[in-house]
Design an enzyme around this catalytic site. Structure first.
Site, PDB file in Angstrom:
ATOM      1  N   ILE A  90       0.886  -1.160   0.000  1.00  0.00           N
ATOM      2  CA  ILE A  90       0.000   0.000   0.000  1.00  0.00           C
ATOM      3  C   ILE A  90       0.924   1.210   0.000  1.00  0.00           C
ATOM      4  CG2 ILE A  90      -0.207  -0.094   2.528  1.00  0.00           C
ATOM      5  CD1 ILE A  90      -2.928   1.220   2.307  1.00  0.00           C
ATOM      6  N   SER A  91       0.729   2.114  -0.953  1.00  0.00           N
ATOM      7  CA  SER A  91       1.617   3.269  -1.076  1.00  0.00           C
ATOM      8  C   SER A  91       1.549   4.143   0.162  1.00  0.00           C
ATOM      9  CB  SER A  91       1.236   4.103  -2.307  1.00  0.00           C
ATOM     10  OG  SER A  91       1.431   3.377  -3.491  1.00  0.00           O
ATOM     11  N   GLN A  92       2.660   4.838   0.429  1.00  0.00           N
ATOM     12  CA  GLN A  92       2.638   5.760   1.566  1.00  0.00           C
ATOM     13  C   GLN A  92       1.628   6.865   1.290  1.00  0.00           C
ATOM     14  OE1 GLN A  92       6.837   7.526   0.535  1.00  0.00           O
ATOM     15  NE2 GLN A  92       5.897   8.899   2.012  1.00  0.00           N
TER      16      GLN A  92
END
Length: 218
Positions: A68-70
């Site tokens: 999950i992207s920052q």
């Protein structure tokens, strides 16, 4: 409401506000984007064991070699996508856990999202339905081909990196549309592509690090 969705201490208003302040500090300015990040339950999109890190500004594993992207990346890509106008119809390449999908769905009229890994897509669908976002269209397919049957798109957001922008995606971008994706191999940059008639205008911006674009389905 589902207890996982309702959440506990780590979802407190103070915890989320700390993240919003962090995003402002690193340059996110669009209040529409900040409000959606504030209200979207990021803890719901990751494993329970990592929930205490849900509102840290960091990428987290979601299985199958994906992350999950920052929050900064999600906010920055969304901000770039809607900077000139909010696209009515958006294509997302790489549904993943569904977090970026949920952020887009809160801002844009229609979201079509493609994921190549079936178990990730199945979990994302359950989460999106629980959040009342059942109108999001999901497809299990190789994202490199886009979603030709639903094209053209006013906005395209790609959540994985390639050394070049796939021609298939450029062909599915509407006149006046915008594409945002990380481009590069060892060194990647967020890249913004605007289509004006038959002309393509490209800008390279922030240095980033994304998982690589992979072909085929699982």
């Amino acid at each position: 409401m589902d207890t996982e969705l309702r959440g506990i201490g780590m979802t407190s208003a103070r915890t989320r506000e700390r993240l919003i302040n962090r995003l402002r500090d690193v340059g996110i300015e669009d209040e529409r984007v900040l409000e959606v990040i504030r209200t979207t339950p990021r803890h719901y999109f990751i494993d329970e064991a990592l929930a205490h890190q849900a509102y840290d500004d960091t990428a987290l594993p979601i299985g199958h070699g994906q992350t999950i992207s920052q929050p900064w990346v999600v906010a920055r890509m969304t901000e770039l996508l809607i900077a000139e106008r909010v696209p009515e119809k958006v294509l997302e390449i790489g549904t993943g856990c569904g977090y970026q999908t949920a952020v887009l769905a809160a801002l844009c009229g229609q979201v079509h999202s493609v994921e190549r890994i079936r178990p990730l897509q199945d979990r994302a669908r359950q989460r999106l339905i629980s959040l009342g976002l059942a109108r999001v269209q999901l497809k299990h397919a190789d994202g490199g081909f886009g979603w030709k049957a639903a094209a053209p798109f006013d906005g395209i957001l790609v959540a994985c990196a390639r050394p070049e922008i796939p021609r298939e995606l450029l062909d599915q971008l509407a006149d006046g549309g915008r594409l945002v994706m990380p481009v590069g191999d060892r060194v990647q940059h967020l890249t913004v592509v605007d289509r004006v008639g038959d002309e393509i205008h490209t800008r390279q911006l922030d240095a980033v690090r994304f998982v690589p674009f992979q072909r085929g389905v699982q």
